[in-house]
Write a protein that holds these residues in place. Structure first.
Motif, mmCIF file in Angstrom:
data_model
loop_
_atom_site.group_PDB
_atom_site.id
_atom_site.type_symbol
_atom_site.label_atom_id
_atom_site.label_comp_id
_atom_site.label_asym_id
_atom_site.label_seq_id
_atom_site.Cartn_x
_atom_site.Cartn_y
_atom_site.Cartn_z
ATOM 1 N N LEU A 1 93.071 107.556 73.560
ATOM 2 C CA LEU A 1 92.099 107.004 74.514
ATOM 3 C C LEU A 1 92.836 106.336 75.683
ATOM 4 O O LEU A 1 92.470 106.497 76.845
ATOM 5 C CB LEU A 1 91.196 105.975 73.840
ATOM 6 N N GLU B 1 94.363 108.787 78.077
ATOM 7 C CA GLU B 1 93.346 109.429 78.911
ATOM 8 C C GLU B 1 92.839 108.463 79.988
ATOM 9 O O GLU B 1 92.648 108.847 81.140
ATOM 10 C CB GLU B 1 92.184 109.911 78.018
ATOM 11 N N ASN C 1 86.229 101.402 69.249
ATOM 12 C CA ASN C 1 86.754 102.698 68.810
ATOM 13 C C ASN C 1 86.740 102.617 67.294
ATOM 14 O O ASN C 1 87.634 102.044 66.684
ATOM 15 C CB ASN C 1 88.166 102.868 69.380
ATOM 16 N N LEU D 1 86.540 113.884 73.883
ATOM 17 C CA LEU D 1 87.349 112.898 74.611
ATOM 18 C C LEU D 1 86.720 112.578 75.976
ATOM 19 O O LEU D 1 86.687 111.418 76.395
ATOM 20 C CB LEU D 1 88.785 113.412 74.778
ATOM 21 N N ALA E 1 83.828 110.309 75.335
ATOM 22 C CA ALA E 1 84.267 108.942 75.034
ATOM 23 C C ALA E 1 84.651 108.209 76.316
ATOM 24 O O ALA E 1 84.208 107.080 76.560
ATOM 25 C CB ALA E 1 85.447 108.973 74.076
ATOM 26 N N VAL E 2 85.451 108.864 77.147
ATOM 27 C CA VAL E 2 85.921 108.195 78.362
ATOM 28 C C VAL E 2 84.765 107.989 79.338
ATOM 29 O O VAL E 2 84.698 106.957 80.004
ATOM 30 C CB VAL E 2 87.095 108.973 78.989
#
Lengths: 522, 522
Positions: free
Chosen positions: B37, B40, B167, B451, B454-455
């Motif tokens: 995370l 990214e 998370n 991903l 999530a971001v």
């Protein structure tokens, strides 16, 4: 049933994967939403077939976007809805007695019952028309897409053995979430009570009582018909509720910008405001009228699909209130022309609502509070003056009121003064616009457009033959097992027996000691 | 606490919106996920600061992706985890008595308690270091990102008044969903029991009892420490659980391809397998070895971050089983070289697991069943031979077994014959590969990469200063109010009183009639 015709006008785009979707829609305002999904599916190269009633209200027989199969139907929900909604307004306006109101509620229950019966009868006729059923089976559809406000499309999917996608906001039980997602009544308000997710103790009591009452109401008017249908065609083993809960995907015409946050499920896909688009330029005559509103702005008024016009006295009060304003007004109004109409007000039969709400001059949207209109107002960030009438409208508007984006006027009490005051508050108190702007920004701040999300999941079901990995086991369970009541009961019994044994043991030991002592002392 | 250093190596990309993220991670295998995370976020131009312990196990002080703030800490979870996990294996292997096992469980409770205490002590030291707190406050972070397996990051967010993104897979209470989403124990299995979502009555009883037991266990070993910390720094009014449930977004390292479907919440974002990527070409020496496996395929074995090596006797059995196979084997093994090792087996200190699992020659993945490894196997569609050891590993593998994608071998019973048999079943029974292929296809059939999702939501929280519209009111409610127990009690009392009044009325009327009759007959 007379199987009338199959139109074959849909032009089929040559795409890599062209799915076949069978749609069993609900008429009226619900069709507005379904049509958007159908158009998008068509644009992406899928073939859509719509099962429609011969006396359909809004669902056209021919369309460039779908093939239709028309089924003879003499019921029709148009007249029922029209009479019923108009009567409610008259009752409220004329402040009829509690008794008259109760009679109307009972009548409305009857009307709803009739609609469900009508839809089930139509499905029964489809089931018994062998030619039609063979035609449908031969077409080898990939899935059934239906609106579960009337549940007979669910039976169709089961009969055809096809995956099921729901375009849902309501089921025959009420709000669709209550059907599949855990809904703690302590912070999830039931529909129709204008409650929020922050309830006092008294409101929580009302919420629970309302839930019980609504359940009893449905058990009286609605369930029995579904139960008989289910038994007739599928036997005693199968319950309608299990078939409904067995749906692969629930596309919810809702989201948490509009609705209060609440538990959800893996196979619920939110597509609130999926019908909204950026505003297109207005047609010539409207454009000119709107352009002239530059200085003071524009007010847009529309009461949606159901209400073509309000009673004359209300109309006159509204017209008079409008006439005094410096703003320009575009009013969708199809009844007799009000005498009080001002020069600033343009009456129209129909208006491009989305394009008008998206126009930068638009200051306020006056609406009855249908979901579609409110979501368009959110999309474009236009504050609301609400005139709620029936169904979900008071609830929808109360959500907007709590979020500080709408003012509500009671139609029963409406006169030019109260209407003007409310309108001016929304026009000149900037907080309404700011709050609606915030909701609008939240809506646009999503990783994916709601319509794209909805179509992705319809296509997912077609590609994968369903979405069973997203469906919980709850739909297979009895009420008792689901709530672990049998387990709790068993554990309580075991604990009680254990305690009793301990008691017996202690008693035995005590007696023994006393007895020994007695012997000794003797 | 000695405030040691702040590294300033992170290169800051000049992007339009550069957010500032403060990360309080959990060490060990949890860091593997958090790092992805962070990388990214860094790539997208955000500034990340990581609060790390001076004796950190895997969290490096310098990194091109983050600035670190090192806090002196002498606890360290590495030794604890290592001793504890190794001992469990020895116990199981040597079939020690029930009593020895019970002692170990009690010891493990103590070890877990120690870890929580250690993390809280570290947070206490941060709170009391005014220089450090001022530095953090002055940096004006946009949010706190933490892993709630140890909960002290939640306190940090509250102290700083910052939005909180988790998370998560575990909280101090157990599986993270149990903390915020309704979790009907009738079909949602608690962790650690290897149950599924289809339970018999007996299993449902076990599930409920296990839930109660786990709750008591935590209440004994974990809660009190959080309670004291909370009281010390925030007073009696605030509960740790409310702070945790108040989190804006829960990024769950999970999805419904891996996990059984269950109720969820609007602010849960699933990012299962977010760490997976398409395979890159292998480094030269590995590439050559793998290339030679063309005919019979490749087996990859790795027991993850926690277990560096198994006891020697198990290792020898496994090596002997491998030696008999026509396949090539790559085995991550850092202990003494087994004597039975065959020519087909390559021992390595470290392996590019994702790239190896993504290699077309790979036939089976032998794993301890950590979430990361299983999700990589799902991503690349490689069936599993599982050697579960501790923590969530037996549960993870049991999920794979139920889905027909894994065979499990009990390490305590492992010998070359049983290991060979199990391995050959996964190698030659095609159903394992087919089922894993299906899961893999489902994983790749998502509207958005996990991903990216999530971001997106981390950035959403930064852009909007939180996501309160997705957080339900449940976290503000007492247990009694949440379950409407007060309402139910009130309604029962009212009903009882009503029945009693009716009874009194009937009794009164009956008496009156009897009395009148009596008078008449008299």
């Amino acid at each position: 049933m007379n199987y009338i015709s199959v139109t074959l006008l849909a032009c089929i785009l040559p795409l890599a994967y062209a799915g076949k979707v069978l749609v069993f829609p609900v008429d009226g305002s619900h069709w507005v939403n379904m049509k958007i999904l159908i158009e998008e599916l068509h644009t992406r190269g899928h073939n859509v077939t719509v099962l429609r009633a011969s006396n359909s209200w809004h669902i056209k027989e021919t369309s460039p976007f779908y093939i239709s199969i028309t089924v003879y139907d003499d019921g029709g929900i148009e007249a029922l809805v029209d009479t019923f909604t108009r009567q409610i307004l008259v009752n409220r306006r004329e402040k009829l007695s509690f008794w008259a109101h109760l009679m109307l509620i009972s009548k409305s229950g009857k009307a709803i019952e009739e609609m469900h019966q009508n839809q089930l009868a139509m499905m029964g006729e489809i089931f018994e028309n062998k030619t039609l059923m063979d035609l449908i089976l031969d077409a080898k559809y990939d899935l059934v897409l239906t609106d579960p406000a009337f549940g007979s499309g669910v039976f169709l999917a089961h009969r055809l053995g096809l995956p099921l996608v729901l375009n849902a906001r309501w089921t025959m039980h009420g709000e669709a979430h209550f059907e599949i997602a855990p809904s703690p009544l302590s912070y999830v308000p039931i529909p129709g009570m204008e409650l929020t997710d922050k309830m006092t103790f008294g409101q929580r009591v009302l919420n629970v009582m309302g839930y019980i009452f609504q359940h009893i109401h449905k058990a009286r008017f609605v369930y029995p018909h579904y139960h008989s249908f289910c038994t007739k065609y599928f036997g005693d083993e199968i319950q309608y509720v299990s078939l409904l809960q067995n749906a692969d995907i629930w596309l919810m015409r809702n989201d948490f910008i509009f609705e209060f946050p609440r538990p959800t499920m893996p196979n619920i896909v939110y597509m609130g405001a999926f019908q909204c688009k950026p505003a297109k330029p207005l047609p010539g005559d409207l454009q000119e009228f709107v352009q002239n509103s530059q200085e003071h702005g524009l007010i847009v008024m529309s009461l949606g699909t159901l209400f073509r016009y309000l009673p004359q006295d209300i109309t006159e009060e509204i017209a008079a209130a409008f006439a005094k304003l410096p703003q320009k007004v575009i009013w969708r109004h199809t009844g007799p022309r009000p005498a009080n109409i001002g020069n600033n007000t343009l009456l129209v039969d129909w208006l491009p609502q989305n394009d008008l709400l998206g126009h930068p001059h638009t200051k306020v949207f006056i609406t009855h509070g249908g979901t579609n209109g409110i979501q368009e107002a959110i999309y474009h960030g236009v504050p609301i003056l609400g005139l709620p009438l029936v169904f979900d409208q008071p609830d929808n508007l109360s959500r907007m009121k709590v979020k500080g984006t709408a003012k509500i006027v009671d139609v029963a009490e409406l006169d030019r003064t109260s209407f003007s005051q409310a309108l001016e508050e929304v026009l000149y108190n900037t907080s309404y616009r700011q709050n609606m702007g915030r909701l609008s920004r939240l809506h646009h701040d999503q990783p994916m457009k709601p319509l794209d999300r909805a179509v992705f999941w319809i296509e997912f079901v077609m590609r994968n033959g369903g979405a069973p990995h997203l469906r919980t086991q709850s739909f297979r369970m009895s009420w008792i097992a689901y709530h672990s009541l049998d387990v709790i009961f068993t554990l309580l019994i075991i604990s009680a027996m254990f305690c009793f044994l301990i008691y017996l043991l202690i008693r035995y030991l005590c007696l023994k000691i006393v007895f020994k002592k007695k012997i000794k002392s003797d």
